[in-house]
Design a protein around this motif. Structure first.
Motif, PDB file in Angstrom:
ATOM      1  N   GLU A   1       0.836  -1.204   0.000  1.00 24.47           N
ATOM      2  CA  GLU A   1       0.000   0.000   0.000  1.00 24.47           C
ATOM      3  C   GLU A   1       0.870   1.253   0.000  1.00 24.47           C
TER       4      GLU A   1
ATOM      5  N   MET B   1      -1.097   4.167  -0.040  1.00 23.62           N
ATOM      6  CA  MET B   1      -2.101   5.077   0.520  1.00 23.62           C
ATOM      7  C   MET B   1      -2.464   4.534   1.891  1.00 23.62           C
ATOM      8  N   TYR B   2      -2.488   5.408   2.900  1.00 22.08           N
ATOM      9  CA  TYR B   2      -2.661   4.926   4.262  1.00 22.08           C
ATOM     10  C   TYR B   2      -3.987   5.374   4.880  1.00 22.08           C
TER      11      TYR B   2
ATOM     12  N   HIS C   1      -6.898   9.193   6.262  1.00 21.21           N
ATOM     13  CA  HIS C   1      -7.137  10.293   5.317  1.00 21.21           C
ATOM     14  C   HIS C   1      -8.524  10.907   5.532  1.00 21.21           C
TER      15      HIS C   1
ATOM     16  N   ARG D   1      -5.662   4.503  -4.608  1.00 21.21           N
ATOM     17  CA  ARG D   1      -5.017   3.333  -4.009  1.00 21.21           C
ATOM     18  C   ARG D   1      -4.464   2.419  -5.098  1.00 21.21           C
TER      19      ARG D   1
ATOM     20  N   ASP E   1      -5.748  14.202   1.254  1.00 18.46           N
ATOM     21  CA  ASP E   1      -4.381  13.869   1.656  1.00 18.46           C
ATOM     22  C   ASP E   1      -4.064  14.309   3.087  1.00 18.46           C
TER      23      ASP E   1
ATOM     24  N   THR F   1       0.533  13.849   5.552  1.00 23.83           N
ATOM     25  CA  THR F   1       0.148  13.296   4.254  1.00 23.83           C
ATOM     26  C   THR F   1      -0.417  11.892   4.453  1.00 23.83           C
ATOM     27  N   SER F   2      -1.226  11.425   3.507  1.00 24.54           N
ATOM     28  CA  SER F   2      -1.728  10.048   3.562  1.00 24.54           C
ATOM     29  C   SER F   2      -1.081   9.179   2.510  1.00 24.54           C
ATOM     30  N   LEU F   3      -0.169   9.753   1.725  1.00 28.35           N
ATOM     31  CA  LEU F   3       0.412   8.997   0.620  1.00 28.35           C
ATOM     32  C   LEU F   3       1.908   8.783   0.838  1.00 28.35           C
TER      33      LEU F   3
ATOM     34  N   SER G   1       5.739  17.539   3.904  1.00 34.32           N
ATOM     35  CA  SER G   1       5.079  16.695   4.883  1.00 34.32           C
ATOM     36  C   SER G   1       6.064  16.113   5.871  1.00 34.32           C
TER      37      SER G   1
ATOM     38  N   GLY H   1       4.744  14.103   8.620  1.00 38.38           N
ATOM     39  CA  GLY H   1       4.144  12.947   9.291  1.00 38.38           C
ATOM     40  C   GLY H   1       2.997  12.372   8.491  1.00 38.38           C
ATOM     41  N   LEU H   2       2.527  11.223   8.961  1.00 38.47           N
ATOM     42  CA  LEU H   2       1.438  10.555   8.254  1.00 38.47           C
ATOM     43  C   LEU H   2       0.097  10.805   8.939  1.00 38.47           C
ATOM     44  N   MET H   3      -0.941  10.799   8.109  1.00 38.88           N
ATOM     45  CA  MET H   3      -2.290  11.006   8.630  1.00 38.88           C
ATOM     46  C   MET H   3      -2.749   9.857   9.527  1.00 38.88           C
ATOM     47  N   THR H   4      -1.932   8.802   9.646  1.00 33.53           N
ATOM     48  CA  THR H   4      -2.340   7.670  10.492  1.00 33.53           C
ATOM     49  C   THR H   4      -2.539   8.098  11.950  1.00 33.53           C
TER      50      THR H   4
ATOM     51  N   ASN I   1      -4.538  10.239  12.693  1.00 31.80           N
ATOM     52  CA  ASN I   1      -5.940  10.668  12.682  1.00 31.80           C
ATOM     53  C   ASN I   1      -6.864   9.449  12.726  1.00 31.80           C
TER      54      ASN I   1
ATOM     55  N   THR J   1      -9.767   7.820  12.309  1.00 30.53           N
ATOM     56  CA  THR J   1     -11.065   8.122  11.699  1.00 30.53           C
ATOM     57  C   THR J   1     -12.185   7.174  12.154  1.00 30.53           C
TER      58      THR J   1
ATOM     59  N   VAL K   1      -8.483   1.623   3.630  1.00 31.59           N
ATOM     60  CA  VAL K   1      -7.333   0.726   3.789  1.00 31.59           C
ATOM     61  C   VAL K   1      -7.285   0.148   5.209  1.00 31.59           C
TER      62      VAL K   1
ATOM     63  N   LYS L   1     -14.469   3.813   8.885  1.00 33.90           N
ATOM     64  CA  LYS L   1     -15.458   4.895   8.936  1.00 33.90           C
ATOM     65  C   LYS L   1     -16.888   4.369   8.858  1.00 33.90           C
TER      66      LYS L   1
END
Ligand SMILES: Cc1ncc(C[n+]2csc(CCOP(=O)(O)OP(=O)(O)O)c2C)c(N)n1
Ligand code: SF4
Ligand code: SF4
Ligand code: SF4
Ligand SMILES: [Mg+2]
Lengths: 317, 108
Positions: free
Chosen positions: A17, A19-20, A23, A36, A59, A65-67, B19, B21-24, B26, B28, B56, B72
């Motif tokens: 993956e 894309m995480y 997002h 994705r 994103d 970022t989510s990518l 960027s 960091g990662l949105m992980t 967050n 959701t 994902v 979600k």
């Protein structure tokens, strides 16, 4: 349980993956599935130029970022020229193995960004332009675009004055540039996205791929039908799956059964106001477009056989 | 890249907008008002739920595991499952015993 775990996984697409989770897309957003699978095909050696669109929000806000690939957020009308510029920069740095991608919505691609895209196509710059098509300006609250289909409700084409123009034929506009590869895909067909994007990645010159992607709030539908509706778009032939290589048309998916387009329309509130006659009118548009494509497929393939080419292709810039 | 980024002032900012960091970070899962519950006994391992999850958050294991930190509750997985092994239940809390909440996702 233990023996069940050992069962071979049925993965028909790469597992990695880029894309995480976390997002910001709405529940059931089709544009995320498109992203994705495009990324699974492109791999990590990829840079994205993203104009203003839902994906510039999905994103995540700075500094997140989510990518798993670098993104350059650009002005609404400049995705293609930004991708061309980035490609030139990578080449100067000796990073010739990086794929420079522009990723935009239908508004940013087929309306406001079309001049930059047409320029890149005319120069045949070595970029891949991917348009995720949700058939309206979703990020700003569902205004009609040139890709909004005949009959659809949007906030600027309310039900009583629904859009009475057909979807602009972007694929033929791109074909007129003589670029080496053009394709349409749909986000309910991950294998198809992976196949076409991988193919486009390996071709030198300007490539254009348009992926139909559902948008539950903009299409006024329940999120769980997000995949189902796109599968129906392809199976009812309102969204033909195409490849155009060096001017030669190829319909890559020919549904055997004839399914009425009404089956596709009735899942979506944006078509709820239509009368039976108006639905029939859409069916006629679908039938005509399909016939026209079959004719183009036949004639361009014949032309290729007879004359060795079906378009005046340009050398890659 | 790290999961959480702390920016207290201008000094902590990078020289250009990039960027960090990662949105992980967050989670959701808090958006959810319906919860998918996967029955491993019914599952045939087709992996369609993994394939079509827009967030994902279905693992590529057999049987798959849903990450409730991020799910979600869109219902796509339940709609696509060919053997109705996923049921959407009211509310945000997965019933314990049937599907356990996994560890928070590791930073990729
Ligand atoms: C020059 C300019 N005009 C208007 C906007 C406002 N704007 C931002 S995103 C957007 C809609 C984009 O629609 P589309 O390209 O279809 O992507 P989607 O949001 O549907 O994913 C608009 C109008 C802008 N950012 N820049
Ligand atoms: S508005 Fe539509 S395209 Fe935009 S994030 Fe939501 S579902 Fe996706
Ligand atoms: S409900 Fe939606 S977000 Fe949750 S696991 Fe299923 S597909 Fe993914
Ligand atoms: S879609 Fe259903 S049957 Fe297929 S792997 Fe998921 S839970 Fe199992
Ligand atoms: Mg759009």
């Amino acid at each position: 349980m233990a023996e069940k775990k050992e069962k071979k996984k049925k993965l028909t697409v790469p597992e990695e993956e880029l894309m995480y989770s976390g997002h910001l897309a709405c529940q059931g957003c089709g544009a995320t599935i498109a992203m994705r699978y495009a990324l699974k095909a492109l791999g990590p050696k990829t840079s994205f130029a993203i104009p203003a669109c839902c994906w510039s929000v999905i994103d995540g806000p700075f500094p997140y970022t989510s990518l798993g690939i670098p993104i350059f957020h650009t002005a609404f009308e400049t995705a293609a020229v930004m991708a061309s510029g980035l490609k030139a920069g990578f080449d100067i740095m000796g990073k010739t193995d990086v794929t420079s991608v522009a990723w935009g919505g239908d508004g940013g691609t087929t309306d406001i960004g079309i001049q930059a895209l047409s320029g890149a196509a005319e120069r045949n710059d070595d970029i891949l332009y991917i348009c995720y098509d949700n058939e309206a300006y979703m990020n700003t609250g569902v205004q009609r675009s040139s890709q909004t289909p005949w009959g659809a409700w949007t906030t600027t084409t309310p039900a009583r004055h629904f859009k009475k123009l057909p979807k602009k034929n972007m694929v033929d506009i791109m074909a007129a540039h003589g670029i080496p590869y053009i394709a349409t895909s749909a986000m309910a067909f991950p294998e198809d996205i992976v196949k076409k994007v991988s193919k486009a990645k390996d071709i030198k010159g300007c490539k254009y791929v348009q992926i139909l992607a559902s948008c539950p709030p903009g299409w006024k539908m329940v999120p769980e039908k997000s995949i189902e509706v796109i599968r129906l778009a392809v199976n009812t032939r309102i969204w033909p799956m195409l490849e155009i290589e060096e001017g030669v048309y190829n319909i890559t998916r020919k549904p055997r059964k004839e399914i009425p387009v009404a089956d596709y329309l009735k899942l979506q509130g944006r078509f709820r106001h239509l009368t039976e006659d108006q639905v029939n009118e859409i069916q006629e548009i679908v039938n005509f477009n399909w016939q026209r494509l079959r004719w183009l497929e036949e004639s361009t393939q014949e032309m290729k056989e007879k004359y060795g080419r079906a378009t005046l292709s340009v050398p890659a810039g | 890249m790290s999961d959480e980024v702390e920016i207290r002032g201008v000094r902590d900012m990078p020289a250009m907008a990039m960027s960090l960091g990662l949105m992980t970070y967050n989670k959701t899962g808090s958006w959810r008002n319906m919860t998918p519950v996967l029955d491993p006994e019914k599952c045939n391992g087709c992996m369609l739920c993994w394939k079509f999850c827009p967030d994902v958050c279905v693992s590529a294991d057999d049987p798959p595991v849903i990450d409730y930190d991020y799910c979600k509750g869109c219902g796509v997985c339940a709609n696509e499952c060919p053997v109705d092994a996923i049921e959407m239940i009211e509310g945000a809390t997965p019933p314990s015993g049937r599907a356990e909440a996994p560890e928070p996702a590791a930073t990729p």
